[in-house]
Design an enzyme around this catalytic site. Structure first.
Site, PDB file in Angstrom:
ATOM      1  CD  GLU A  58      -0.686   0.911   5.821  1.00  0.00           C
ATOM      2  OE1 GLU A  58      -0.903   0.553   7.138  1.00  0.00           O
ATOM      3  OE2 GLU A  58      -1.645   0.793   5.032  1.00  0.00           O
ATOM      4  CG  HIS A  60      -1.805   1.169   1.291  1.00  0.00           C
ATOM      5  ND1 HIS A  60      -2.236   1.688   2.382  1.00  0.00           N
ATOM      6  CD2 HIS A  60      -2.343   1.988   0.260  1.00  0.00           C
ATOM      7  CE1 HIS A  60      -3.126   2.812   2.508  1.00  0.00           C
ATOM      8  NE2 HIS A  60      -3.008   3.047   0.907  1.00  0.00           N
ATOM      9  CG  ASN A  95      -6.041   4.431   4.860  1.00  0.00           C
ATOM     10  OD1 ASN A  95      -5.638   5.453   5.128  1.00  0.00           O
ATOM     11  ND2 ASN A  95      -6.005   3.662   3.485  1.00  0.00           N
TER      12      ASN A  95
END
Length: 283
Positions: free
Chosen positions: A153, A141, A191
């Protein structure tokens, strides 16, 4: 550990073109694939524009920029990815589409080739299960804008093996990025923390506790954030934020993650933030 020389990127949008750019800048041959040639051309033009800006600002020479562009190949053919050593998918956040892509990649890529998804919160395990190599699939990510943001990530699915994690980590480092390692969970780590904070800022606004300007000013000056939560929401895109908020709520079933009704209202009105010219602020 597999030696990576050629990187494939699926999706030539904002994230995909950014990933392709940093891979090419790092010396890799890159195949950038999208479903339509106009999307491929748009992605390549975006990369060229970024490189030209770097040249104008003295961050690289014209020769260096041209060398980066020569390492990039655009295509609409999935088969063009068959010669890549590592493929990163950056298609839109639709699980069925991603599964279909990984099913096709599993069939055309050489044995041992590793596959990554740039999803911001969908299940790596579910995506990996559609390939014929779930041990070789990982979440990777990146953050927007990819050429600027340092973090990636790395998310293990249920069957991701250590060789895949190690190879992805080396790749991230070679891109000039830093990795954090995350076990699969809804929205992963960043997130999972960020989205509820943005959502809570919207509740504070909706309940009339403070104005949008004062909410953002409070978090900038009181929490040392570089940008306020409502301005950041507008930058991310309110439709995107609603989607990931709903994903977190549905995956956990926890009412504390319920998307703010004001967010839903703005999206229904077409006020999506910066990209539409209006969100919590007018642009």
């Amino acid at each position: 550990m597999m030696k990576v020389q050629a990187v494939g990127v699926i999706g030539a949008g904002l994230m995909g073109s950014g990933i392709a750019q940093v891979a090419a800048e790092s010396g890799y041959k890159v195949v950038l694939r999208d479903i339509d040639l106009q999307y491929v051309d748009r992605g390549l033009k975006s990369i060229s524009k970024n490189l030209n800006r770097d040249v104008e600002k003295g961050r690289r020479t014209r020769e260096e920029a041209e060398a980066v562009l020569k390492r990039l190949t655009g295509t609409t053919e999935m088969e063009a990815l068959s010669g890549c050593d590592f493929v990163i998918e950056a298609a839109v956040e639709k699980i069925d589409l991603k599964k279909a892509i990984f099913r096709e990649l599993g069939a055309i890529c050489k044995p041992g080739v590793m596959l990554a998804s740039n999803t911001s919160g969908l299940s790596i395990t579910e995506i990996a299960a559609s390939s014929n190599r779930p041990a070789k699939v990982i979440g990777m990510h990146f953050f927007n804008p990819v050429p600027v943001m340092k973090l990636v990530e790395l998310i293990k699915g249920a069957e991701t093996d250590q060789e895949t994690v190690d190879t992805a980590a080396v790749l991230v480092e070679s891109f000039g990025k830093e990795a954090i390692f995350v076990q699969e969970a809804p929205l992963f780590a960043v997130n999972r923390i960020l989205v509820p904070m943005l959502n809570e800022a919207m509740f504070v606004l909706m309940e009339g506790i403070a104005s949008a300007e004062d909410i953002d000013k409070g978090m900038r000056l009181g929490a040392n954030h570089p940008i306020g939560p409502l301005a950041l929401s507008d930058l991310v895109g309110l439709d995107t934020l609603l989607f990931v908020s709903e994903t977190l709520y549905q995956e956990t079933g926890d009412s504390k993650y319920r998307p703010c009704p004001l967010l839903r209202k703005l999206v229904r009105a077409g006020h999506l933030g910066r990209k539409s010219g209006r969100g919590f602020y007018i642009y």
